[in-house]
Design a protein around this motif. Structure first.
Motif, mmCIF file in Angstrom:
data_model
loop_
_atom_site.group_PDB
_atom_site.id
_atom_site.type_symbol
_atom_site.label_atom_id
_atom_site.label_comp_id
_atom_site.label_asym_id
_atom_site.label_seq_id
_atom_site.Cartn_x
_atom_site.Cartn_y
_atom_site.Cartn_z
ATOM 1 N N CYS A 45 -0.827 8.833 -7.647
ATOM 2 C CA CYS A 45 -1.442 7.535 -7.357
ATOM 3 C C CYS A 45 -1.656 6.729 -8.643
ATOM 4 O O CYS A 45 -1.444 5.510 -8.670
ATOM 5 C CB CYS A 45 -2.764 7.724 -6.632
ATOM 6 S SG CYS A 45 -2.589 8.274 -4.919
ATOM 7 N N LEU A 46 -2.082 7.402 -9.706
ATOM 8 C CA LEU A 46 -2.292 6.715 -10.980
ATOM 9 C C LEU A 46 -0.983 6.147 -11.529
ATOM 10 O O LEU A 46 -0.975 5.094 -12.183
ATOM 11 C CB LEU A 46 -2.913 7.669 -12.000
ATOM 12 C CG LEU A 46 -4.311 8.193 -11.679
ATOM 13 C CD1 LEU A 46 -4.775 9.138 -12.785
ATOM 14 C CD2 LEU A 46 -5.320 7.058 -11.510
ATOM 15 N N LYS A 47 0.115 6.833 -11.260
ATOM 16 C CA LYS A 47 1.421 6.351 -11.731
ATOM 17 C C LYS A 47 1.931 5.177 -10.904
ATOM 18 O O LYS A 47 2.704 4.351 -11.398
ATOM 19 C CB LYS A 47 2.443 7.484 -11.670
ATOM 20 C CG LYS A 47 2.175 8.624 -12.640
ATOM 21 C CD LYS A 47 3.169 9.760 -12.418
ATOM 22 C CE LYS A 47 2.872 10.949 -13.322
ATOM 23 N NZ LYS A 47 3.786 12.096 -13.038
ATOM 24 N N LEU A 48 1.511 5.119 -9.636
ATOM 25 C CA LEU A 48 2.065 4.118 -8.730
ATOM 26 C C LEU A 48 1.313 2.795 -8.730
ATOM 27 O O LEU A 48 1.883 1.760 -8.393
ATOM 28 C CB LEU A 48 2.066 4.667 -7.294
ATOM 29 C CG LEU A 48 2.977 5.845 -6.997
ATOM 30 C CD1 LEU A 48 2.796 6.296 -5.559
ATOM 31 C CD2 LEU A 48 4.435 5.477 -7.251
ATOM 32 N N VAL A 49 0.029 2.800 -9.090
ATOM 33 C CA VAL A 49 -0.797 1.604 -8.926
ATOM 34 C C VAL A 49 -0.529 0.595 -10.045
ATOM 35 O O VAL A 49 -0.310 0.959 -11.198
ATOM 36 C CB VAL A 49 -2.285 1.985 -8.857
ATOM 37 C CG1 VAL A 49 -2.806 2.473 -10.205
ATOM 38 C CG2 VAL A 49 -3.124 0.833 -8.319
ATOM 39 N N ARG A 50 -0.542 -0.652 -9.679
ATOM 40 C CA ARG A 50 -0.312 -1.727 -10.652
ATOM 41 C C ARG A 50 -1.594 -2.048 -11.405
ATOM 42 O O ARG A 50 -2.702 -1.715 -10.943
ATOM 43 C CB ARG A 50 0.165 -2.987 -9.927
ATOM 44 C CG ARG A 50 -0.903 -3.628 -9.045
ATOM 45 C CD ARG A 50 -0.527 -5.034 -8.591
ATOM 46 N NE ARG A 50 0.647 -5.043 -7.731
ATOM 47 C CZ ARG A 50 1.716 -5.800 -7.975
ATOM 48 N NH1 ARG A 50 1.755 -6.591 -9.044
ATOM 49 N NH2 ARG A 50 2.732 -5.771 -7.156
ATOM 50 N N PRO A 51 -1.502 -2.720 -12.546
ATOM 51 C CA PRO A 51 -2.703 -3.220 -13.211
ATOM 52 C C PRO A 51 -3.485 -4.130 -12.254
ATOM 53 O O PRO A 51 -2.903 -4.972 -11.560
ATOM 54 C CB PRO A 51 -2.145 -4.004 -14.398
ATOM 55 C CG PRO A 51 -0.843 -3.341 -14.707
ATOM 56 C CD PRO A 51 -0.285 -2.949 -13.365
ATOM 57 N N LEU A 81 -5.697 4.407 -18.916
ATOM 58 C CA LEU A 81 -6.136 3.596 -17.784
ATOM 59 C C LEU A 81 -7.108 2.488 -18.146
ATOM 60 O O LEU A 81 -7.194 1.485 -17.436
ATOM 61 C CB LEU A 81 -6.793 4.505 -16.734
ATOM 62 C CG LEU A 81 -5.906 5.559 -16.083
ATOM 63 C CD1 LEU A 81 -6.731 6.449 -15.160
ATOM 64 C CD2 LEU A 81 -4.768 4.908 -15.300
ATOM 65 N N TRP A 82 -7.858 2.649 -19.228
ATOM 66 C CA TRP A 82 -8.965 1.730 -19.497
ATOM 67 C C TRP A 82 -8.505 0.285 -19.603
ATOM 68 O O TRP A 82 -9.245 -0.639 -19.257
ATOM 69 C CB TRP A 82 -9.690 2.141 -20.783
ATOM 70 C CG TRP A 82 -8.909 1.870 -22.040
ATOM 71 C CD1 TRP A 82 -8.034 2.700 -22.661
ATOM 72 C CD2 TRP A 82 -8.926 0.664 -22.812
ATOM 73 N NE1 TRP A 82 -7.502 2.111 -23.774
ATOM 74 C CE2 TRP A 82 -8.033 0.849 -23.897
ATOM 75 C CE3 TRP A 82 -9.599 -0.556 -22.702
ATOM 76 C CZ2 TRP A 82 -7.790 -0.139 -24.850
ATOM 77 C CZ3 TRP A 82 -9.365 -1.532 -23.666
ATOM 78 C CH2 TRP A 82 -8.476 -1.320 -24.729
ATOM 79 N N ILE A 83 -7.293 0.078 -20.015
ATOM 80 C CA ILE A 83 -6.811 -1.279 -20.262
ATOM 81 C C ILE A 83 -6.147 -1.898 -19.038
ATOM 82 O O ILE A 83 -5.774 -3.071 -19.045
ATOM 83 C CB ILE A 83 -5.823 -1.263 -21.462
ATOM 84 C CG1 ILE A 83 -5.699 -2.654 -22.096
ATOM 85 C CG2 ILE A 83 -4.457 -0.712 -21.039
ATOM 86 C CD1 ILE A 83 -4.945 -2.652 -23.410
ATOM 87 N N GLN A 84 -6.018 -1.116 -17.952
ATOM 88 C CA GLN A 84 -5.225 -1.574 -16.811
ATOM 89 C C GLN A 84 -6.046 -2.179 -15.676
ATOM 90 O O GLN A 84 -5.481 -2.563 -14.649
ATOM 91 C CB GLN A 84 -4.379 -0.408 -16.279
ATOM 92 C CG GLN A 84 -3.348 0.069 -17.285
ATOM 93 C CD GLN A 84 -2.444 1.133 -16.712
ATOM 94 O OE1 GLN A 84 -2.085 1.086 -15.528
ATOM 95 N NE2 GLN A 84 -2.055 2.102 -17.526
ATOM 96 N N VAL A 113 0.849 -1.193 0.000
ATOM 97 C CA VAL A 113 0.000 0.000 0.000
ATOM 98 C C VAL A 113 0.881 1.238 0.000
ATOM 99 O O VAL A 113 1.823 1.330 0.791
ATOM 100 C CB VAL A 113 -0.920 0.014 1.242
ATOM 101 C CG1 VAL A 113 -1.769 1.286 1.272
ATOM 102 C CG2 VAL A 113 -1.807 -1.224 1.264
ATOM 103 N N ALA A 114 0.588 2.175 -0.893
ATOM 104 C CA ALA A 114 1.240 3.481 -0.872
ATOM 105 C C ALA A 114 0.237 4.519 -0.403
ATOM 106 O O ALA A 114 -0.895 4.561 -0.894
ATOM 107 C CB ALA A 114 1.756 3.848 -2.263
ATOM 108 N N ASP A 146 -0.328 -2.386 -4.876
ATOM 109 C CA ASP A 146 -1.685 -2.941 -4.969
ATOM 110 C C ASP A 146 -2.747 -1.878 -4.719
ATOM 111 O O ASP A 146 -3.797 -1.866 -5.355
ATOM 112 C CB ASP A 146 -1.855 -4.081 -3.956
ATOM 113 C CG ASP A 146 -0.892 -5.215 -4.215
ATOM 114 O OD1 ASP A 146 -1.054 -5.920 -5.223
ATOM 115 O OD2 ASP A 146 0.050 -5.381 -3.403
ATOM 116 N N VAL A 147 -2.459 -0.989 -3.766
ATOM 117 C CA VAL A 147 -3.402 0.069 -3.391
ATOM 118 C C VAL A 147 -2.644 1.374 -3.230
ATOM 119 O O VAL A 147 -1.623 1.419 -2.531
ATOM 120 C CB VAL A 147 -4.130 -0.267 -2.064
ATOM 121 C CG1 VAL A 147 -5.134 0.824 -1.712
ATOM 122 C CG2 VAL A 147 -4.812 -1.628 -2.143
ATOM 123 N N ALA A 148 -3.140 2.412 -3.898
ATOM 124 C CA ALA A 148 -2.579 3.753 -3.739
ATOM 125 C C ALA A 148 -3.657 4.638 -3.125
ATOM 126 O O ALA A 148 -4.745 4.777 -3.683
ATOM 127 C CB ALA A 148 -2.117 4.319 -5.076
#
Length: 351
Positions: free
Chosen positions: A258-264, A285-288, A176-177, A243-245
Motif C-alpha cells: 500500500c505504501l508503494k502504491l499510494v500517491r503523494p 514518507l514524511w515528505i509525501q 482506489v486500490a 488516491d487511496v490504498a
C-alpha cells in the motif's frame, strides 16, 4: 446446548455447554439461526489473541430470534429476528456518544473494548447466545432480507466500509486500490462505489479472487505475484499512484504494498488485523503528505448499510459461498481455513 468452544491454540470442539441466561436487565437471549466464521476466529485459533481463554465460545457474527428479554430492554421483544453486531455498545459512555462503539467504556468484557463476543464473553457460534446492551447491539431484520445477507452485516460489510472506504477518505473520482480480495477486501470494493470511486483496482495473489472481485465492483484486477505489479497499477493512474490504498490482509508485505502504491497526498487505510510488527519508513514518507488510518469497526453504519441491502442496492448474499448445518461447524472451519483451495469467501452455518 451445543457450542464451538476454544481450548487453546489449534484446539476447538463442538460440545455441550450450559445454556446462557439473562445476567443484566439490558440483556436478551437469542436463538442462533445463522452464524459464520471470520478471519479473526482463525487468528484466535493460531494463538494470536491471548485474551481469548480456554473454554470461550467463539464467534462474533450471527442472525437469530430473540427468546428472552431483560426487564430494561425497551425496543425488542420475544420473536424478533435480529442481526447481532460484532461490536456491543452501552449507548451511554463518551465513546458511544461519539459513535465509536469499538471503544465502549462499559465494563462488560473489558472497559474500552467493544468487540467482546467470542473474545471476552461467549460468542455466536452456538445454539443460543446472551447479548448485552441489546437495545444498542442488535438490529431488526427487515422482511425480505435473507439470513445469509443479514449475517454479512454483523462484521464484514461495516468493517470494509467504515475502516476502508470512510477512513480512507474515498471521494468522487478517486482511484482506489484494495490489497487483498478476501471477504473484507471485497466488502471495501463493494462499498467504495457508494462514495463515487472512479476506478477500483483489486490486488491479490489469486487470479480466481481477482476475477471474483470484478463481480463485486472492481474495475481492474492485478496479480501481486508478478514482479512489475506496482508499475502496472501506477500505469492505471497517471503514473503517480492511487488516491487511496486499502490494506485488507494484515501482514507486513501487504501494508508495504500500500505504501508503494499510494500517491503523494493520498491515504493508506489499514483494515487488516496485524499480528506482527510492520516497519514504517518515515524517512521516505514524511515528505509525501500521506495519511495512514486504522481502526476497529464501530458498526455505526450498520443501519444505513442494512437499508441498502434491503433495497437490493448491495448484494450482501454474494459473500456466501458454502453452507453448513450447526453440527457441521468443524467441517465449515476446515473449508474456511483452506479458502485458497476451496474458494470459500464466507461459510454460512445454519440451524
Amino acid at each position: 446446548m451445543k457450542a464451538l468452544v476454544y481450548h487453546g491454540p489449534g484446539q476447538k470442539a463442538w460440545e455441550d455447554v450450559p445454556d446462557p441466561t439473562i445476567q443484566a436487565p439490558t440483556d436478551v437471549i437469542v436463538r442462533m439461526d445463522t452464524t459464520t466464521i471470520c478471519g479473526t476466529d482463525l487468528h484466535i485459533l493460531k494463538g494470536d489473541v491471548p485474551a481469548v481463554t480456554d473454554g470461550r465460545i467463539l464467534g462474533h457474527e450471527g442472525v437469530g430470534t430473540i427468546t428472552e428479554v431483560g426487564d430494561a430492554v425497551s425496543t425488542l421483544a420475544v420473536g424478533d429476528r435480529v442481526i447481532i453486531s460484532c461490536i456491543s455498545a452501552c449507548g451511554a459512555c463518551s465513546y458511544c456518544h461519539q459513535g465509536l462503539y469499538a471503544h465502549c467504556l462499559a465494563d462488560e468484557g473489558a472497559s474500552g473494548i467493544g468487540w467482546i463476543f467470542g473474545h471476552l464473553i461467549d460468542g455466536t457460534q452456538a445454539e443460543y447466545v446472551r447479548v448485552p446492551f441489546a437495545d444498542n447491539s442488535v438490529y431488526k431484520v427487515p422482511d425480505g432480507v435473507s439470513d445469509e445477507a443479514a449475517v454479512m452485516l454483523s462484521d464484514i460489510l461495516p468493517t470494509g466500509f467504515e475502516i476502508g472506504v470512510r477512513y480512507g477518505r474515498v471521494k468522487p473520482g478517486d482511484v482506489v486500490a484494495v490489497v487483498g480480495a478476501g471477504p473484507v477486501g471485497l466488502a471495501a470494493i463493494m462499498t467504495a462505489g457508494l462514495y463515487g470511486a472512479a476506478r477500483i483496482i483489486a490486488i491479490d495473489l489469486d487470479d480466481n479472487r481477482l476475477e471474483l472481485a470484478r463481480t463485486f465492483g472492481a474495475s481492474d484486477g492485478v496479480n501481486s505475484g508478478k514482479p512489475d505489479f506496482v508499475d502496472t497499477v501506477k500505469a492505471m493512474t497517471d503514473g503517480l499512484g492511487v488516491d487511496v490504498a486499502i490494506e485488507a490482509v494484515g501482514i507486513p508485505a501487504t501494508f508495504e504494498t500500500c505504501l508503494k502504491l499510494v500517491r503523494p497526498g493520498g491515504t493508506v487505510a489499514n483494515v487488516g488485523v496485524h499480528g506482527k510488527a510492520v516497519e514504517l519508513p518515515l524517512q521516505d514518507l514524511w515528505i509525501q503528505d500521506i495519511a495512514i488510518t486504522m481502526g476497529l469497526v464501530s458498526t455505526s453504519t450498520t443501519s444505513m448499510l442494512l437499508k441498502l441491502v434491503a433495497q437490493h442496492k448491495l448484494e450482501a448474499e454474494k459473500f456466501a459461498t458454502h453452507h453448513f448445518t450447526f453440527d457441521q461447524v468443524l467441517d465449515a472451519y476446515d473449508t474456511f481455513g483452506r479458502a485458497a483451495e476451496t474458494k470459500a469467501l464466507k461459510v454460512v452455518i445454519s440451524r
